[in-house]
Design a protein around this motif. Sequence first.
Motif, PDB file in Angstrom:
ATOM      1  N   HIS A  98       2.784 -10.368  -0.208  1.00 41.75           N
ATOM      2  CA  HIS A  98       3.189  -9.408   0.818  1.00 41.75           C
ATOM      3  C   HIS A  98       4.542  -8.737   0.525  1.00 41.75           C
ATOM      4  O   HIS A  98       4.668  -7.512   0.561  1.00 41.75           O
ATOM      5  N   ASP A 133      11.481  -8.982   7.162  1.00 41.70           N
ATOM      6  CA  ASP A 133      10.174  -8.626   7.704  1.00 41.70           C
ATOM      7  C   ASP A 133       9.742  -9.660   8.730  1.00 41.70           C
ATOM      8  O   ASP A 133      10.423 -10.670   8.925  1.00 41.70           O
ATOM      9  N   HIS A 135       5.948  -4.914  -0.436  1.00 39.18           N
ATOM     10  CA  HIS A 135       6.955  -4.134   0.303  1.00 39.18           C
ATOM     11  C   HIS A 135       8.001  -3.557  -0.651  1.00 39.18           C
ATOM     12  O   HIS A 135       8.315  -2.364  -0.609  1.00 39.18           O
ATOM     13  N   ASP A 167       4.530  -2.663   7.731  1.00 38.29           N
ATOM     14  CA  ASP A 167       3.275  -2.879   7.011  1.00 38.29           C
ATOM     15  C   ASP A 167       2.438  -1.614   6.845  1.00 38.29           C
ATOM     16  O   ASP A 167       1.461  -1.615   6.095  1.00 38.29           O
ATOM     17  N   THR A 224       6.271 -11.168   8.988  1.00 35.73           N
ATOM     18  CA  THR A 224       5.358 -12.177   8.478  1.00 35.73           C
ATOM     19  C   THR A 224       4.818 -11.775   7.120  1.00 35.73           C
ATOM     20  O   THR A 224       4.391 -10.635   6.949  1.00 35.73           O
TER      21      THR A 224
HETATM   22 FE    FE Z   1       5.372  -6.898   6.220  1.00 37.88          FE
END
Ligand code: FE
Length: 765
Positions: free
Chosen positions: A485, A511, A489, A744, A513
């Motif tokens: 994740h 962030d 980003h 996201d 999660t």
């Molecule tokens: Fe995120």
Amino acid sequence: MTLQRWRLRVTGVVQGVGFRPFVYGLAQQQQLTGFVGNDSQGVFIEVEGTPDALHRFQQQLEQNPPPLARIEQVQVTTLPLSHDSVFVIVASETLPGSLTLISPDLSICDDCLHELFDPQDRRYRYAFITCTHCGPRFTIIRDVPYDRPQTVMDVFPLCDACATEYHNPADRRFHAQPVACPDCGPQLEFIAPQTHLHRDDALRAAQQTLCTGQIVAIKGLGGFHLACDATADEAVKRLRERKQRPAKPLAIMAKDLESVREYVRVNDDEAALLTARERPIVLLQKHPHSTLAAGIAPGNASVGVMLPYTPLHALLLHDLDLPLVMTSGNISGEPIITDNDDAQTKLAGIADAFLLHDRAIHVPCDDSVVRVLNGQELPVRRSRGYAPFPLRLPETLPSVLAVGGELKNTFCLTRDHHAFMSQHIGDMANLATLNAFNAALDHMLALFRIQPEAIVCDEHPGYLSSRRAEQLAQQHNLPLIRVQHHHAHITAVMAEHGLSSDERVIGFSFDGTGYGTDETIWGGEVLLTTYAGFERVAHLATVPLAGGDRSVQHPYRMALAHLWAAGIAWDETLPPVAACPPVERRILQHQLKTGLNAVPTSSMGRFFDAVSSLIGICHSISYEAQAAIELEGIADDIDDSHRHDTFALHGDSPIVIDPAPVLQQIIRDLHSGQPVSHIAGHFHNGLAQLILTLSEQLRQRTTINTVALSGGIFQNVRLLRLTLPLLHDAGFRVLTHHHLPPNDGGLAAGQAIIAGYQLKQTGQE
Ligand code: FE
Ligand code: ZN
Ligand code: ZN
């Protein structure tokens, strides 16, 4: 006089935007002969004339293209003369499988706006006035090439007057696919109990209904809005109750810039963005004496504002001297509604009346949301007005489909050096959103003729998007690539700045999660990052996320978890301790001690939640990131040059960021009676200082001088305003988001690029 003949090859968004008539006009002006046409790569032009005229022609072409055009490149070659006698537009040649860029839907242009309010014009007060420079594109196209039969306008045969305009190269409506007029085009319809009206009567009835404080569902460009008087407390309250949306800010639409200034502060950069052809919702500081209803954006220092972007909105707002709430027409958690019947069924319990029309919306497209940081855009949601204009990849990469994350989902399709980000899909939490995802995907695959070589998803096993990716990979027999994740980003912001594959950055992913490689939940991460991989060099100390989602919904639980981890007693005088019922406190304590039903998390989003609750701002949330948004909103500018209450750093691989000293200081400040706005200010200052300290330590260790900031926390303009000068003064190059959301909503781009480089690498081995 010597003549020359040039061939110009123009690429970018140059089709369906009035480019050929524009070139025709330019050629006439400069008395050039030759031709212009569309083909699979864009626009081709051959022009013959004096060198001076040819230079002026090229300059005009590059400097003043039609408003919707986006020129990527103009290549010029010289040809032998062919002595044409006139300049003509030649037929299009489109090869199957070729890539045509499609314009986003854009706001009404000044020419159309002028005609709209001109009683002499045949489109006077016609809500669907449009031309080659404005109006719907992306949401009405079913397939390419972009011709009327391939759009939802196929059911409206052109009248003679419209056909004449459509076929005249000198007309502003030459080949404008959505062109229409009151005689041949779409019409308005108003439906309320015992009332059924059409055309201008429908519009006026809707205005009257809004004036009396009622709620009207209005069909717009990319979907329905729910509208009401934004100055009427009762109307706003009723809308919130019926929509079951207790606190999440509602966007408003005001007539013009002047009326916007009655409600919010607007600087020049913000004004430019409000009036830009993308017409996003711009988050702006509330005016202290604003007459907006208190329920518009409770607990928020800012409010989302947009200007009318369709002729319908322009008409609606023109006669009403009121700002309107214009919030997505959907039922809680579901995608925006686009269909008349659907709206009348699903919104029946919310809207008192419906303002409909019979131009279909082929795919939904929500309003975009932006903030402004140092004069530049900071996207919060990239959708209408932006999608599907592609972002440029650092280099040509194999085609992939990246499905994005779970919240604020968007997906990304790549082809050549283009990354096509989808419009905003929504939170992938239910079947309705999954259906919207599938429909949007089919649409984009058809428009851009993309055949992905791999499917890409997040490493989180529980995301609905990841499960959809697994199915797609299996169905089409394609490899599935899972991407961490926070790597995605950081990659997204690197790619936005065109970094090459050999560059490495100090990446801060702050962030909510993100599933970590150790199966804990990451979110306060510092990653040394390249497109190929990352090394986790620092992270926020973990605390147990007790009861999972319950702790996300109730920031007081996060505050208690952080206090527990810092060894600070749960004193009843502390706001989160008081907010937590004693029974829950006992259970929570047990969970924290035993780790039962508790995943460790290093989330910075959850730490913001904890601080928000600790100073008594927000103990429970009703929309995502509420506690962090309210914490930012209340913070004051504070000079902290004399304070050193910052995070402690332990160890070195990875460095663990210990927030205990920050929490202790906050409690001291609370006890000494400091205003919460000051404490919130100190907190932001401390975090900016932390980013600087870590960046300097890591630069010393690695010689990397580029810092990349991504993740949902970097939607926080206060934090960015504090952090950027510190880093710049220390000589860092800093990458922040200007085209993709740091949340996201921008994740899919990062996923696609990481996978693209992986495939490229394997292809070369
Ligand atoms: Fe995120
Ligand atoms: Zn126009
Ligand atoms: Zn007509």
